[in-house]
Design an enzyme around this catalytic site. Structure first.
Site, PDB file in Angstrom:
ATOM      1  N   LYS A   1      14.200  25.189 -14.868  1.00  0.00           N
ATOM      2  CA  LYS A   1      14.281  24.413 -15.759  1.00  0.00           C
ATOM      3  C   LYS A   1      15.360  23.126 -15.510  1.00  0.00           C
ATOM      4  CE  LYS A   1      18.735  25.158 -17.395  1.00  0.00           C
ATOM      5  NZ  LYS A   1      19.797  24.517 -17.840  1.00  0.00           N
TER       6      LYS A   1
ATOM      7  N   THR B   1      17.324  21.681 -22.167  1.00  0.00           N
ATOM      8  CA  THR B   1      17.861  20.839 -21.222  1.00  0.00           C
ATOM      9  C   THR B   1      17.292  19.669 -20.781  1.00  0.00           C
ATOM     10  OG1 THR B   1      18.350  23.090 -20.103  1.00  0.00           O
ATOM     11  CG2 THR B   1      18.963  21.184 -18.731  1.00  0.00           C
TER      12      THR B   1
HETATM   13  O1  LIG Z   1      24.842  20.855 -18.228  1.00  0.00           O
HETATM   14  P1  LIG Z   1      23.710  21.899 -17.664  1.00  0.00           P
HETATM   15  O2  LIG Z   1      22.441  20.907 -17.386  1.00  0.00           O
HETATM   16  O3  LIG Z   1      23.983  22.685 -16.326  1.00  0.00           O
HETATM   17  O4  LIG Z   1      22.906  22.867 -18.784  1.00  0.00           O
HETATM   18  C1  LIG Z   1      23.684  23.889 -19.234  1.00  0.00           C
HETATM   19  C2  LIG Z   1      22.769  25.079 -19.774  1.00  0.00           C
HETATM   20  O5  LIG Z   1      22.250  25.549 -18.636  1.00  0.00           O
HETATM   21  C3  LIG Z   1      21.842  24.935 -20.834  1.00  0.00           C
HETATM   22  O6  LIG Z   1      21.253  26.026 -20.788  1.00  0.00           O
END
Ligand SMILES: O=P(O)(O)OC[C@H](O)CO
Ligand SMILES: NC(=O)c1ccc[n+]([C@@H]2O[C@H](COP(=O)([O-])OP(=O)(O)OC[C@H]3O[C@@H](n4cnc5c(N)ncnc54)[C@H](O)[C@@H]3O)[C@@H](O)[C@H]2O)c1
Length: 320
Positions: free
Chosen positions: A185, A242
């Site tokens: 994701k 995300t």
């Molecule tokens: O800030 P990111 O893109 O690493 O996203 C944080 C978390 O994985 C969201 O679930």
């Protein structure tokens, strides 16, 4: 059973805070003495500076001492997981090692539970993953995550130990599905950020999310995951969060790519190295993951966002 966290970043600290509200005393390992001093003396973690920590959260640079806890939450970035586990000299026999990182290791081409099983075969590997921003967990906002552990009895024990009044954990034994959802994701979120940053619109983003989800499911199925795991919190749930929130670093990294802006290199953006690892994995497994491949090329500055979109639009037409 006692709980400790390896890694004093935003997510590890937020989980420690959440567990401390349930009465747990949580020890955190950090590699640098400044972070340890900040937690023990100022009761603040550098990556979560606005939130005061209780006295029940303490920190140390002594990883073998911290790693004695029965449940260890591994909250370092994905590419640092193997090296962090290698620092622990004492055997971790029967201890529950819960990966809290999202990604695919560039050397081993496995997710975090594979890295744990390789580095510490005497331990019980698990993963905690799903849609959650550290700041939301730290503020005790409602959050639902997936706890995956192949050993269902250990998984049940972890589900009860790590759930809190605001943090609701669902359980599965499908560790591969849970970890690949969380890893991929981030790659798709970079694509979506680049799409919006380039000014291509919400319809294009919806297409990337949907076809990205198809890539996530294709890779996970090839590696033996259950499709329903990908449709759950750790896959679709985290993809939705995300790919649509500017609180996500992966999404913001993509936005910067699309806008031609420089991005803060000190921030943890897991999707960049995971895109490279996933590309190697796809080549090895002989499966087609075109969006992930384009994210790797754009992230490595080998292709522009416009060229990547042109490539994706001009692929041969096919059935959905
Ligand atoms: O800030 P990111 O893109 O690493 O996203 C944080 C978390 O994985 C969201 O679930
Ligand atoms: N922040 C979130 O909202 C969030 C939510 C869910 C999952 N995660 C996952 O948690 C993991 C950690 O992310 P974060 O947001 O806490 O990161 P962060 O950038 O806030 O902190 C990373 C921490 O790891 C330490 N670190 C970096 N390289 C290291 C190394 N080689 N050895 C030991 N320690 C090292 C840093 O000093 C820092 O304390 C990532 O895989 C991320 O995807 C983060």
């Amino acid at each position: 059973m006692s709980i400790a966290v390896l890694g004093a970043g935003a997510f590890g600290t937020a989980l420690a805070l959440s567990l401390s509200r349930e009465g747990h005393a949580v020890r955190i390992w950090a590699r640098d003495p400044e972070t340890v001093a900040s937690i023990n003396e100022a009761h603040r973690a550098p990556r979560l500076p606005d939130i005061a920590l209780p006295d029940s959260i303490t920190a140390s640079t002594d990883i073998d001492d911290v790693a004695q806890a029965g449940t260890l939450l591994l909250a370092v970035p994905m590419q640092a997981l193997h090296a962090t586990l290698a620092r622990v000299e004492a055997p971790l026999t029967g201890q529950r090692l819960v990966a809290c990182c999202k990604g695919v290791d560039l050397t081993e081409l496995t997710g975090p539970t594979g890295v744990i099983a390789h580095a510490k075969p005497e331990a019980i590997p698990a993963i905690l993953t799903g849609p959650s921003f550290a700041d939301d967990i730290a503020r005790d906002l409602p959050t639902a995550l997936t706890l995956a552990c192949a050993d269902d009895a250990a998984g049940k024990a972890l589900q009860h130990q790590l759930s809190t009044g605001a943090l609701r954990l669902y359980r599965t034994t499908d560790t591969i599905g849970a970890e690949l959802g969380g890893a991929l994701k981030n790659v798709i979120a970079i694509a979506c950020g680049a799409c919006i940053g380039e000014g291509l619109g919400d319809s294009a983003r919806a297409a990337l999310m949907t076809r990205g989800f198809a890539e996530m499911t294709r890779l996970a199925a090839k590696l033996g995951a259950k499709p329903e795991t990908l449709a759950g919190l750790s896959g679709l749930g985290d993809l939705a969060l995300t790919c649509t929130s500017e609180l996500s670093r992966n999404y913001r990294f993509g936005l910067a790519l699309g806008r031609g802006e420089v991005f803060d290199a000190s921030l943890t953006v897991e999707g960049v190295k995971t895109a490279e690892a996933v590309r190697r994995l796809a080549e090895r497994l002989e499966i087609d993951l075109p969006i992930c491949a384009m994210v790797h090329e754009v992230g490595a500055r080998d292709t522009s966002v416009a060229e990547a979109i042109r490539y994706l639009l001009n692929r041969p037409l096919k059935e959905e």
